[in-house]
Design a protein around this motif. Structure first.
Motif, PDB file in Angstrom:
ATOM      1  N   MET A   1       0.839  -1.200   0.000  1.00  0.00           N
ATOM      2  CA  MET A   1       0.000   0.000   0.000  1.00  0.00           C
ATOM      3  C   MET A   1       0.874   1.250   0.000  1.00  0.00           C
ATOM      4  SD  MET A   1      -3.222  -0.884   2.551  1.00  0.00           S
ATOM      5  CE  MET A   1      -2.292  -1.251   4.057  1.00  0.00           C
ATOM      6  N   LYS A   2       0.574   2.129  -0.936  1.00  0.00           N
ATOM      7  CA  LYS A   2       1.239   3.424  -0.940  1.00  0.00           C
ATOM      8  C   LYS A   2       0.519   4.375   0.016  1.00  0.00           C
ATOM      9  CE  LYS A   2       2.715   3.435  -5.782  1.00  0.00           C
ATOM     10  NZ  LYS A   2       1.984   2.238  -6.276  1.00  0.00           N
ATOM     11  N   ILE A   3       1.234   5.344   0.536  1.00  0.00           N
ATOM     12  CA  ILE A   3       0.615   6.389   1.360  1.00  0.00           C
ATOM     13  C   ILE A   3       0.509   7.676   0.553  1.00  0.00           C
ATOM     14  CG2 ILE A   3       0.821   7.806   3.445  1.00  0.00           C
ATOM     15  CD1 ILE A   3       2.484   5.554   4.689  1.00  0.00           C
ATOM     16  N   GLN A   4      -0.708   8.180   0.430  1.00  0.00           N
ATOM     17  CA  GLN A   4      -0.930   9.493  -0.184  1.00  0.00           C
ATOM     18  C   GLN A   4      -1.200  10.493   0.928  1.00  0.00           C
ATOM     19  OE1 GLN A   4      -3.689   9.581  -3.526  1.00  0.00           O
ATOM     20  NE2 GLN A   4      -4.552  11.516  -2.852  1.00  0.00           N
ATOM     21  N   LEU A   5      -0.317  11.452   1.072  1.00  0.00           N
ATOM     22  CA  LEU A   5      -0.465  12.480   2.110  1.00  0.00           C
ATOM     23  C   LEU A   5      -1.394  13.578   1.601  1.00  0.00           C
ATOM     24  CD1 LEU A   5       0.601  13.777   4.836  1.00  0.00           C
ATOM     25  CD2 LEU A   5       2.193  15.036   3.359  1.00  0.00           C
ATOM     26  N   VAL A  26       6.203   9.008   2.904  1.00  0.00           N
ATOM     27  CA  VAL A  26       4.993   8.977   2.063  1.00  0.00           C
ATOM     28  C   VAL A  26       5.393   8.843   0.596  1.00  0.00           C
ATOM     29  CG1 VAL A  26       3.775  10.407   3.748  1.00  0.00           C
ATOM     30  CG2 VAL A  26       4.748  11.480   1.701  1.00  0.00           C
ATOM     31  N   ASP A  27       4.414   8.327  -0.186  1.00  0.00           N
ATOM     32  CA  ASP A  27       4.695   8.035  -1.597  1.00  0.00           C
ATOM     33  C   ASP A  27       4.110   9.114  -2.505  1.00  0.00           C
ATOM     34  OD1 ASP A  27       5.751   5.180  -1.220  1.00  0.00           O
ATOM     35  OD2 ASP A  27       3.868   5.182  -0.105  1.00  0.00           O
ATOM     36  N   TRP A  28       2.863   9.448  -2.272  1.00  0.00           N
ATOM     37  CA  TRP A  28       2.184  10.431  -3.100  1.00  0.00           C
ATOM     38  C   TRP A  28       1.826  11.644  -2.236  1.00  0.00           C
ATOM     39  CZ3 TRP A  28      -1.940   7.485  -6.599  1.00  0.00           C
ATOM     40  CH2 TRP A  28      -1.251   6.554  -7.401  1.00  0.00           C
ATOM     41  N   ASN A 178      -8.193  -3.878   0.669  1.00  0.00           N
ATOM     42  CA  ASN A 178      -6.856  -4.077   0.118  1.00  0.00           C
ATOM     43  C   ASN A 178      -6.494  -3.005  -0.907  1.00  0.00           C
ATOM     44  OD1 ASN A 178      -4.359  -5.221  -0.273  1.00  0.00           O
ATOM     45  ND2 ASN A 178      -5.103  -6.725  -1.761  1.00  0.00           N
ATOM     46  N   PRO A 179      -6.503  -1.752  -0.481  1.00  0.00           N
ATOM     47  CA  PRO A 179      -6.247  -0.670  -1.440  1.00  0.00           C
ATOM     48  C   PRO A 179      -4.781  -0.582  -1.838  1.00  0.00           C
ATOM     49  CG  PRO A 179      -6.397   0.236   0.765  1.00  0.00           C
ATOM     50  CD  PRO A 179      -6.702  -1.234   0.892  1.00  0.00           C
ATOM     51  N   GLU A 180      -4.537  -0.077  -3.031  1.00  0.00           N
ATOM     52  CA  GLU A 180      -3.159   0.190  -3.429  1.00  0.00           C
ATOM     53  C   GLU A 180      -2.661   1.481  -2.818  1.00  0.00           C
ATOM     54  OE1 GLU A 180      -2.132  -0.376  -7.501  1.00  0.00           O
ATOM     55  OE2 GLU A 180      -3.814  -1.746  -7.794  1.00  0.00           O
ATOM     56  N   VAL A 181      -3.620   2.373  -2.541  1.00  0.00           N
ATOM     57  CA  VAL A 181      -3.256   3.683  -1.998  1.00  0.00           C
ATOM     58  C   VAL A 181      -4.128   3.983  -0.787  1.00  0.00           C
ATOM     59  CG1 VAL A 181      -3.017   6.150  -2.503  1.00  0.00           C
ATOM     60  CG2 VAL A 181      -2.764   4.478  -4.357  1.00  0.00           C
ATOM     61  N   VAL A 182      -3.521   4.321   0.342  1.00  0.00           N
ATOM     62  CA  VAL A 182      -4.294   4.827   1.480  1.00  0.00           C
ATOM     63  C   VAL A 182      -4.028   6.322   1.591  1.00  0.00           C
ATOM     64  CG1 VAL A 182      -4.486   2.713   2.827  1.00  0.00           C
ATOM     65  CG2 VAL A 182      -2.465   4.149   3.108  1.00  0.00           C
ATOM     66  N   PHE A 201       3.167   4.938  10.098  1.00  0.00           N
ATOM     67  CA  PHE A 201       2.310   4.433   9.021  1.00  0.00           C
ATOM     68  C   PHE A 201       3.118   3.539   8.072  1.00  0.00           C
ATOM     69  CE2 PHE A 201      -1.110   7.343  10.141  1.00  0.00           C
ATOM     70  CZ  PHE A 201      -2.245   6.741   9.611  1.00  0.00           C
ATOM     71  N   LYS A 202       4.274   4.047   7.688  1.00  0.00           N
ATOM     72  CA  LYS A 202       5.085   3.295   6.738  1.00  0.00           C
ATOM     73  C   LYS A 202       5.521   1.942   7.321  1.00  0.00           C
ATOM     74  CE  LYS A 202       9.055   3.642   3.677  1.00  0.00           C
ATOM     75  NZ  LYS A 202      10.249   4.411   3.287  1.00  0.00           N
ATOM     76  N   GLN A 203       5.941   1.982   8.579  1.00  0.00           N
ATOM     77  CA  GLN A 203       6.377   0.743   9.236  1.00  0.00           C
ATOM     78  C   GLN A 203       5.232  -0.247   9.364  1.00  0.00           C
ATOM     79  OE1 GLN A 203       9.611  -0.076  10.008  1.00  0.00           O
ATOM     80  NE2 GLN A 203       9.904   1.782   8.813  1.00  0.00           N
ATOM     81  N   LYS A 204       4.071   0.264   9.755  1.00  0.00           N
ATOM     82  CA  LYS A 204       2.897  -0.610   9.929  1.00  0.00           C
ATOM     83  C   LYS A 204       2.539  -1.297   8.610  1.00  0.00           C
ATOM     84  CE  LYS A 204      -0.979  -1.708  12.301  1.00  0.00           C
ATOM     85  NZ  LYS A 204      -1.279  -1.822  13.725  1.00  0.00           N
ATOM     86  N   ILE A 205       2.627  -0.537   7.533  1.00  0.00           N
ATOM     87  CA  ILE A 205       2.310  -1.114   6.229  1.00  0.00           C
ATOM     88  C   ILE A 205       3.308  -2.206   5.859  1.00  0.00           C
ATOM     89  CG2 ILE A 205       2.246  -0.599   3.747  1.00  0.00           C
ATOM     90  CD1 ILE A 205       0.876   2.078   4.514  1.00  0.00           C
ATOM     91  N   LEU A 206       4.572  -1.963   6.165  1.00  0.00           N
ATOM     92  CA  LEU A 206       5.597  -2.989   5.895  1.00  0.00           C
ATOM     93  C   LEU A 206       5.285  -4.272   6.667  1.00  0.00           C
ATOM     94  CD1 LEU A 206       8.869  -0.827   5.892  1.00  0.00           C
ATOM     95  CD2 LEU A 206       7.782  -1.955   3.933  1.00  0.00           C
ATOM     96  N   VAL A 207       4.866  -4.104   7.925  1.00  0.00           N
ATOM     97  CA  VAL A 207       4.540  -5.274   8.761  1.00  0.00           C
ATOM     98  C   VAL A 207       3.324  -5.989   8.185  1.00  0.00           C
ATOM     99  CG1 VAL A 207       3.670  -5.988  11.026  1.00  0.00           C
ATOM    100  CG2 VAL A 207       5.542  -4.307  10.867  1.00  0.00           C
ATOM    101  N   ILE A 208       2.264  -5.228   7.895  1.00  0.00           N
ATOM    102  CA  ILE A 208       1.032  -5.819   7.387  1.00  0.00           C
ATOM    103  C   ILE A 208       1.280  -6.580   6.089  1.00  0.00           C
ATOM    104  CG2 ILE A 208      -1.212  -5.263   6.344  1.00  0.00           C
ATOM    105  CD1 ILE A 208      -1.436  -2.921   8.294  1.00  0.00           C
ATOM    106  N   GLU A 209       2.162  -6.008   5.264  1.00  0.00           N
ATOM    107  CA  GLU A 209       2.409  -6.629   3.969  1.00  0.00           C
ATOM    108  C   GLU A 209       3.536  -7.667   4.030  1.00  0.00           C
ATOM    109  OE1 GLU A 209       2.716  -3.307   1.168  1.00  0.00           O
ATOM    110  OE2 GLU A 209       0.520  -3.399   0.973  1.00  0.00           O
ATOM    111  N   GLY A 210       4.041  -7.894   5.246  1.00  0.00           N
ATOM    112  CA  GLY A 210       5.028  -8.958   5.457  1.00  0.00           C
ATOM    113  C   GLY A 210       6.371  -8.688   4.799  1.00  0.00           C
ATOM    114  N   LYS A 211       6.749  -7.406   4.749  1.00  0.00           N
ATOM    115  CA  LYS A 211       8.028  -7.075   4.092  1.00  0.00           C
ATOM    116  C   LYS A 211       9.116  -6.784   5.120  1.00  0.00           C
ATOM    117  CE  LYS A 211       5.788  -5.468  -0.092  1.00  0.00           C
ATOM    118  NZ  LYS A 211       5.183  -4.320  -0.752  1.00  0.00           N
TER     119      LYS A 211
END
Lengths: 211, 211
Positions: A1-5, A26-28, A178-182, A201-211
């Motif tokens: 998931m990308k983060i859009q600020l 953040v990504d976007w 399961n959005p590509e962008v939050v 946020f970024k860390q949580k997404i990494l954990v959720i996505e198992g990276k």
């Protein structure tokens, strides 16, 4: 998931300062509707100039006059521009055509869009569909994006989710929509330490996505 | 019927020049959505400064964040601001509340609004309801406002009509919708002689209304 600020209800300089603090996480970067309506297209230009390598989303919320508005956004440096899903399809057709010509993207904001219209919108395979609980719905009707009732959009389409998203709601959002962008606004921009909030946020997404 | 001059797709200075040419024949001056999104709230301020005695309509087309957007428009000098009829009712509630506080008016733009939603909107007795065929519908789908299909809005509510209105369509519009406000853009602004075109509109309305 990308983060859009999402940057809203601030001056352009404040928006840039805020984004500078969190850009590593953040990504976007979204130029909020309030910035565009208050300061005009210069808000998009200044954010793009400040962050030339980021994907800049112009939340222009087009309802009509799509060619003019979308060309204006893309010429100003936007990489994605938004159109309301409740608009006549002819308007969304134009958005898609302009975006294809500029090699840019359309985000269709599904705020208050009927189920019938949502079915019709699925023909826009190249669009990003934004499941959106609005600011007014959050602030006045105490709603938030719980990501439960839009399963019709799960079939290979690109999904974004917006509206009251918090660190705590990310996991459920991943499991359901399961959005590509939050799209995250206040949970980062109004945090005591925006940089730390964005990092979490970024860390949580990494954990959720198992990276 | 009042004439609302819609100013769109021009620079602010051009908009002011255009309006100067026709001000004797028009009643309300609309700062078009394209001006607001391109130049920001300064477009409203400059039009109000140039025409302090005219009713200034900010076509801000609010979909969300209603308090911020409507306060912004009214603080800038707008007398009327627009909200999309397709918005969540909570958003329109806020527009009505802010307008009442400022002693200003709300125009609800009915573009693409469902029959069900139109019925619900009729509770906003103080609003002006705008029957609207959009630019994109006119230009791409060859539609115009023929004023035939919105009779549910005839019961004492204030009506405006917009979308491809010409000198020739005024009589039918009066006979069917009987709007208090006709919103005219290109038929005046793109005429060879805008001043003469606006004068003809005004004269035609006087004849139709038997004055």
């Amino acid at each position: 998931m990308k983060i859009q600020l999402a940057l809203d209800r601030v001056k352009i300089a404040e928006a840039i300062n805020l984004a500078k603090k969190v850009e590593d996480s953040v990504d976007w970067i979204e130029v909020g509707t309030s910035l565009i309506k208050e300061f005009g297209v210069t808000s998009i230009k200044e954010l793009k100039n400040a962050f030339p390598t980021k994907t800049i989303v112009a939340d222009v919320k087009t309802n009509d006059n799509a060619r003019y508005e979308f060309e204006m956004c893309f010429e100003a440096g936007a990489d994605v521009a938004t159109v309301m899903g409740v608009s006549p399809l002819v308007t969304i057709d134009i958005c898609m055509e302009v975006a294809a010509r500029y090699n840019k993207k359309v985000m269709i904001d599904l705020l208050n869009t009927s189920e019938q219209q949502k079915l019709e919108l699925q023909k826009y395979k190249d669009a990003i569909f934004c499941l959106h609980v609005s600011k007014d719905q959050q602030e006045e009707a105490n709603m938030a994006n719980r990501g439960t009732d839009d399963n019709i959009f799960s079939d290979g389409l690109q999904i974004a989710a917006a509206g009251g998203i918090t660190l705590e709601s990310l996991e459920q959002l991943k499991a359901t929509v399961n959005p590509e962008v939050v799209i995250v606004g206040g949970a980062i921009t109004k945090a005591g330490n925006p940089s730390e909030a964005a990092f979490q946020f970024k860390q949580k997404i990494l954990v959720i996505e198992g990276k």
